[in-house]
Design an enzyme around this catalytic site. Structure first.
Site, PDB file in Angstrom:
ATOM      1  CG  ASN A 181     -13.729   8.617  -6.070  1.00 47.39           C
ATOM      2  OD1 ASN A 181     -13.312   7.685  -6.775  1.00 47.39           O
ATOM      3  ND2 ASN A 181     -13.455   9.884  -6.330  1.00 47.39           N
ATOM      4  CD1 TRP A 182     -13.510   2.733  -2.847  1.00 44.14           C
ATOM      5  CD2 TRP A 182     -13.368   0.847  -4.054  1.00 44.14           C
ATOM      6  NE1 TRP A 182     -14.319   1.789  -2.255  1.00 44.14           N
ATOM      7  CE2 TRP A 182     -14.257   0.621  -2.978  1.00 44.14           C
ATOM      8  CE3 TRP A 182     -13.127  -0.214  -4.940  1.00 44.14           C
ATOM      9  CZ2 TRP A 182     -14.895  -0.607  -2.772  1.00 44.14           C
ATOM     10  CZ3 TRP A 182     -13.759  -1.435  -4.742  1.00 44.14           C
ATOM     11  CH2 TRP A 182     -14.631  -1.623  -3.663  1.00 44.14           C
ATOM     12  CE  LYS A 183     -10.346  10.624  -4.504  1.00 44.36           C
ATOM     13  NZ  LYS A 183      -9.762  11.852  -4.012  1.00 44.36           N
ATOM     14  CB  SER A 197     -10.175  15.499   4.504  1.00 46.50           C
ATOM     15  OG  SER A 197      -9.059  15.630   3.631  1.00 46.50           O
ATOM     16  N   GLY A 222      -7.922  14.930   0.039  1.00 49.09           N
ATOM     17  CA  GLY A 222      -6.680  14.200   0.292  1.00 49.09           C
ATOM     18  C   GLY A 222      -5.667  14.988   1.096  1.00 49.09           C
ATOM     19  CG  HIS A 251     -13.137  13.704  -8.506  1.00 52.66           C
ATOM     20  ND1 HIS A 251     -11.853  14.112  -8.246  1.00 52.66           N
ATOM     21  CD2 HIS A 251     -13.664  13.299  -7.327  1.00 52.66           C
ATOM     22  CE1 HIS A 251     -11.612  13.952  -6.949  1.00 52.66           C
ATOM     23  NE2 HIS A 251     -12.684  13.449  -6.366  1.00 52.66           N
ATOM     24  CD  GLU A 257     -15.380  15.235  -3.990  1.00 55.47           C
ATOM     25  OE1 GLU A 257     -15.656  14.294  -3.242  1.00 55.47           O
ATOM     26  OE2 GLU A 257     -14.495  15.166  -4.863  1.00 55.47           O
ATOM     27  CD  GLU A 306      -8.520  13.188  -7.100  1.00 59.21           C
ATOM     28  OE1 GLU A 306      -8.943  12.088  -7.497  1.00 59.21           O
ATOM     29  OE2 GLU A 306      -8.429  13.484  -5.883  1.00 59.21           O
ATOM     30  N   GLY A 327     -13.095   9.603  -0.225  1.00 59.92           N
ATOM     31  CA  GLY A 327     -11.912   9.080  -0.903  1.00 59.92           C
ATOM     32  C   GLY A 327     -11.146   8.147   0.022  1.00 59.92           C
ATOM     33  N   GLY A 328     -10.091   8.667   0.621  1.00 59.87           N
ATOM     34  CA  GLY A 328      -9.180   7.847   1.430  1.00 59.87           C
ATOM     35  C   GLY A 328      -9.865   6.956   2.458  1.00 59.87           C
TER      36      GLY A 328
HETATM   37  P1  13P Z   1     -10.562  12.304   0.314  1.00 65.84           P
HETATM   38  O1  13P Z   1     -11.708  11.772   1.152  1.00 65.84           O
HETATM   39  O2  13P Z   1      -9.422  11.343   0.210  1.00 65.84           O
HETATM   40  O3  13P Z   1     -10.168  13.679   0.729  1.00 65.84           O
HETATM   41  O4  13P Z   1     -11.128  12.423  -1.182  1.00 65.84           O
HETATM   42  C1  13P Z   1     -12.347  13.036  -1.389  1.00 65.84           C
HETATM   43  C2  13P Z   1     -12.740  12.825  -2.794  1.00 65.84           C
HETATM   44  O5  13P Z   1     -12.107  13.336  -3.698  1.00 65.84           O
HETATM   45  C3  13P Z   1     -13.898  11.958  -3.062  1.00 65.84           C
HETATM   46  O6  13P Z   1     -14.268  12.018  -4.392  1.00 65.84           O
END
Ligand code: 13P
Length: 248
Positions: A9-11, A212, A173, A95, A167, A97, A233-234
């Site tokens: 997930n590149w956000k 994470s 993050g 998600h 999640e 967020e 994510g990251g």
């Molecule tokens: P991180 O891997 O950056 O913690 O993000 C997880 C995430 O929200 C994937 O959708």
């Protein structure tokens, strides 16, 4: 057997240049990935570009969100049918967020899930509790509420071709990962909740962990019985780390 899925997930990250470099980095290392499905979820605006870059590879494409509406006067929205036209397989909905920064309710997420399903795409439904909710021992109640909203709207049958991502909000993050035991406990709870309605669906559905996840912790998490992959994510923004997770 549930085939593991690792999805990036590149956000809100990337540029035409960096996205191109990332995809070519992932493609270059795909030969070492075995028995694991790989997907990337770029921002909407890069879907067409990434679709071209993925041609001839086994990597699936997904979107990070979609509208709760099919069409009409909804400025700024992107519908599931549009996403389908651009070669996507998956759409992330709910998600944390979106839920926490943009105030999306359980019912709103359920409407998006239905849009995704109606357009023959596969929803990746995210669920998860905040730190406060965990400390108040509300984890299972929160996850049950988030799942039940979708069950009420679409029914258990809709989970026959869907993915769930657990999640924990406190792990996203933050560098804090749920321990394999903590994650497994919630994954097992999700599966048991679905099993109450349909044993077959609950046995087949893939439940991903997100929060994470990194090359260093992915192996231990994925060894757990009910963890069927990751939503990253990251670490999905670095080809090497992303591939290392898929081979963990
Ligand atoms: P991180 O891997 O950056 O913690 O993000 C997880 C995430 O929200 C994937 O959708």
């Amino acid at each position: 057997m549930r085939q593991p899925l690792v999805a990036g997930n590149w956000k809100l990250n990337g540029s035409l240049e960096s996205v191109s470099a990332l995809v070519s980095g992932i493609r270059a290392q795909m030969s070492i990935v075995r028995d694991t499905e790989v997907a990337v979820c770029p921002p909407f605006i890069y879907l067409q570009h990434v679709r071209q870059l993925l041609k001839g590879s086994e990597i699936s494409l997904g979107a990070q969100d979609c509208s709760d509406q099919a069409e009409g006067a909804y400025t700024g929205e992107v519908s599931a049918s549009m996403i389908r036209e651009f070669g996507c397989t998956y759409v992330i909905v709910g998600h944390s967020e979106r839920r926490h920064i943009y105030g999306e309710s359980d019912a709103f997420v359920a409407a998006k899930f239905a849009q995704v399903r109606d357009n023959n795409l596969i929803p990746i439904l995210c669920v998860g509790e905040t730190l406060e909710e965990r400390e108040q021992e509300q984890t299972e109640a929160v996850i049950a509420r988030q799942l039940d909203a979708v069950l009420k709207h679409s029914g258990i049958g809709a989970f026959g071709n869907a993915i769930i991502a657990y999640e924990p909000v406190w792990a996203i993050g933050t560098g804090k990962t749920a321990t394999p035991g903590q994650a497994q406990q919630v994954h097992a709870f999700v599966r048991s909740r679905l099993k109450e309605q349909d044993e077959r669906v609950s046995g087949l559905i893939r439940i991903l962990y997100g929060g994470s996840m990194k090359p260093e912790n992915a192996g231990a998490l994925m060894q757990e019985e009910d963890i069927d992959g990751g939503l990253i994510g990251g670490a999905s923004l670095k080809a090497e780390d992303f591939i290392a997770i898929t081979t963990a």
